[in-house]
Design a protein around this motif. Structure first.
Motif, short mmCIF file in Angstrom:
data_model
loop_
_atom_site.label_atom_id
_atom_site.label_comp_id
_atom_site.label_asym_id
_atom_site.label_seq_id
_atom_site.Cartn_x
_atom_site.Cartn_y
_atom_site.Cartn_z
N ALA A 39 0.82 -1.22 0.00
CA ALA A 39 0.00 0.00 0.00
C ALA A 39 0.85 1.26 0.00
O ALA A 39 0.38 2.33 -0.43
CB ALA A 39 -0.93 0.00 1.21
N ILE A 40 2.08 1.16 0.47
CA ILE A 40 2.94 2.35 0.52
C ILE A 40 4.20 2.16 -0.33
O ILE A 40 5.17 2.88 -0.17
CB ILE A 40 3.33 2.71 1.97
CG1 ILE A 40 4.07 1.56 2.64
CG2 ILE A 40 2.09 3.12 2.76
CD1 ILE A 40 4.64 1.94 4.00
N ARG A 41 4.16 1.16 -1.20
CA ARG A 41 5.25 0.93 -2.15
C ARG A 41 6.59 0.79 -1.42
O ARG A 41 7.59 1.43 -1.76
CB ARG A 41 5.32 2.08 -3.17
CG ARG A 41 3.99 2.27 -3.92
CD ARG A 41 3.79 3.67 -4.38
NE ARG A 41 3.68 4.62 -3.27
CZ ARG A 41 2.57 4.80 -2.54
NH1 ARG A 41 1.48 4.10 -2.79
NH2 ARG A 41 2.56 5.68 -1.56
N ALA A 42 6.57 -0.03 -0.39
CA ALA A 42 7.76 -0.18 0.46
C ALA A 42 8.00 -1.66 0.75
O ALA A 42 7.33 -2.54 0.21
CB ALA A 42 7.59 0.61 1.75
N PHE A 57 7.05 9.07 10.63
CA PHE A 57 5.99 8.77 9.68
C PHE A 57 5.87 9.86 8.62
O PHE A 57 5.88 11.05 8.94
CB PHE A 57 4.64 8.65 10.40
CG PHE A 57 4.59 7.54 11.41
CD1 PHE A 57 4.23 6.26 11.03
CD2 PHE A 57 4.91 7.79 12.74
CE1 PHE A 57 4.19 5.23 11.97
CE2 PHE A 57 4.88 6.77 13.67
CZ PHE A 57 4.51 5.49 13.28
N LYS A 58 5.76 9.44 7.36
CA LYS A 58 5.38 10.35 6.30
C LYS A 58 3.87 10.35 6.21
O LYS A 58 3.24 9.29 6.22
CB LYS A 58 5.99 9.90 4.97
CG LYS A 58 7.52 9.98 4.92
CD LYS A 58 8.04 9.54 3.57
CE LYS A 58 9.56 9.62 3.52
NZ LYS A 58 10.09 9.15 2.21
N GLU A 59 3.29 11.55 6.09
CA GLU A 59 1.83 11.64 6.10
C GLU A 59 1.20 10.83 4.97
O GLU A 59 0.18 10.17 5.17
CB GLU A 59 1.40 13.11 6.03
CG GLU A 59 -0.09 13.30 6.22
CD GLU A 59 -0.46 14.72 6.59
OE1 GLU A 59 -1.45 15.22 6.03
OE2 GLU A 59 0.24 15.33 7.43
N ASP A 64 -2.20 6.31 3.26
CA ASP A 64 -2.37 5.12 2.42
C ASP A 64 -2.57 3.86 3.26
O ASP A 64 -3.37 2.99 2.91
CB ASP A 64 -1.15 4.94 1.50
CG ASP A 64 -1.09 6.01 0.42
OD1 ASP A 64 -2.11 6.69 0.21
OD2 ASP A 64 -0.02 6.16 -0.22
N LEU A 65 -1.84 3.76 4.37
CA LEU A 65 -2.00 2.59 5.23
C LEU A 65 -3.38 2.56 5.87
O LEU A 65 -4.03 1.51 5.94
CB LEU A 65 -0.93 2.58 6.31
CG LEU A 65 0.46 2.08 5.91
CD1 LEU A 65 1.44 2.27 7.06
CD2 LEU A 65 0.41 0.61 5.50
N LEU A 66 -3.84 3.71 6.33
CA LEU A 66 -5.17 3.76 6.96
C LEU A 66 -6.26 3.41 5.96
O LEU A 66 -7.25 2.74 6.30
CB LEU A 66 -5.41 5.14 7.57
CG LEU A 66 -4.52 5.49 8.78
CD1 LEU A 66 -4.79 6.92 9.25
CD2 LEU A 66 -4.75 4.51 9.92
N ALA A 67 -6.09 3.84 4.72
CA ALA A 67 -7.05 3.48 3.68
C ALA A 67 -7.04 1.97 3.45
O ALA A 67 -8.10 1.33 3.31
CB ALA A 67 -6.73 4.22 2.39
#
Length: 289
Positions: A39-42, A57-59, A64-67
């Motif tokens: 979800a965060i391309r990581a 944390f990057k906003e 994206d994680l919460l979504a």
């Protein structure tokens, strides 16, 4: 976090709280770290570090994680984003950054937010109970090449840390101190006298329990070195064991490791003189100086 202690939480603690919330959201959905990382391309490793409060944390990543975790309540999203922004802000100790090692900053944050601090010291008086003169002697002994100004800043940092014991809703401090530390003349006879007087005062505080581990015990369960165990009011935060070395530190929060240190601490408390005798023992030492 418990409202009565939230104001004391530094960036380390806030990162841990946000990370714990993310971990719970992920596991509730049955997602692996690898699936969450998409979800965060990581990488899976980044999710691990985020969930353990090891990085900021990057906003965009958080949104994206919460979504991905199906968090749709705007108030809940805003609350986590606000906490993440606070977690990225410097701690209260930022003004002492030049004399505060990177590896010790997390401990200062954790100490400020703890509800219970249990500590064993074999060589020194615990930092939260040291007098100004004792601190200066310890700092000078450990940092022989530092200037008078640098020594002063280190001492002021420790004094600032001590304020947590007398603030509103302070943590409970339960310290076991080896008799060797109480008899070592750090700074000389008069400095030690002042330090023993300070310990007698501290032992009378309602939130401080102080025990002396006597020479007569002989070999004991903590002869390998000093350690501290920190416990927090917020159930999201695990107990943390802190082990300090000359140029680094270890932070342990695995349940089995923490349990081992808790067992050692209990043994130390049993081997030590009872808290009710502490003032009497310290007064005897003081009278013999």
């Amino acid at each position: 976090m418990n409202e009565s202690r939230s104001e004391w939480a530094g960036p380390t603690v806030r990162r841990m709280l946000v990370g714990a919330k993310l971990r719970r959201l992920r596991t509730d959905l049955g997602l692996s770290r690898e699936e969450a990382a998409e979800a965060i391309r990581a990488s899976e490793w980044k999710i691990h570090r985020l969930e353990n409060g090891q990085v900021g944390f990057k906003e965009r990543d958080l949104v994206d994680l919460l979504a991905r975790y199906q968090v749709r309540d705007p108030a809940e999203v805003d609350e986590l984003l606000a906490m993440a922004r606070e977690a990225n802000a410097p701690g209260w100790w930022q003004h002492y950054g030049d004399v505060l090692p990177q590896w010790f900053r997390a401990y200062v944050d954790l100490e400020s937010a703890a509800s219970l601090i249990r500590t064993y010291e074999g060589q020194f008086i615990p930092g939260l109970l040291q007098t100004d003169d004792y601190m200066r002697a310890v700092v000078r002994g450990a940092h022989l090449e530092e200037s008078v100004e640098e020594v002063g800043r280190r001492v002021r940092l420790r004094m600032a840390r001590q304020m947590l014991l007398t603030r509103e809703q302070p943590p409970r401090l339960w310290a076991v101190v080896d008799e060797a530390a109480l008899r070592r003349p750090v700074g000389g006879r008069e400095v030690l006298r002042g330090q023993l007087e300070r310990l007698i005062e501290a032992a009378k505080l309602p939130n401080v329990t102080l025990q002396v581990l006597p020479f007569g015990v002989g070999a004991h369960s903590a002869m390998l070195g000093a350690f501290s165990i920190l416990r927090f009011a917020d159930r999201e935060l695990p107990d943390v064991v802190y082990l300090e070395h000359l140029t680094s530190a270890l932070y342990l929060d695995r349940r089995d490791e923490v349990e081992r240190y808790l067992d050692v601490m209990e043994l130390l408390c049993v081997d030590s003189e009872p808290p009710a005798k502490t003032v009497e023992l310290l007064t005897e030492m003081l009278n013999r100086l």
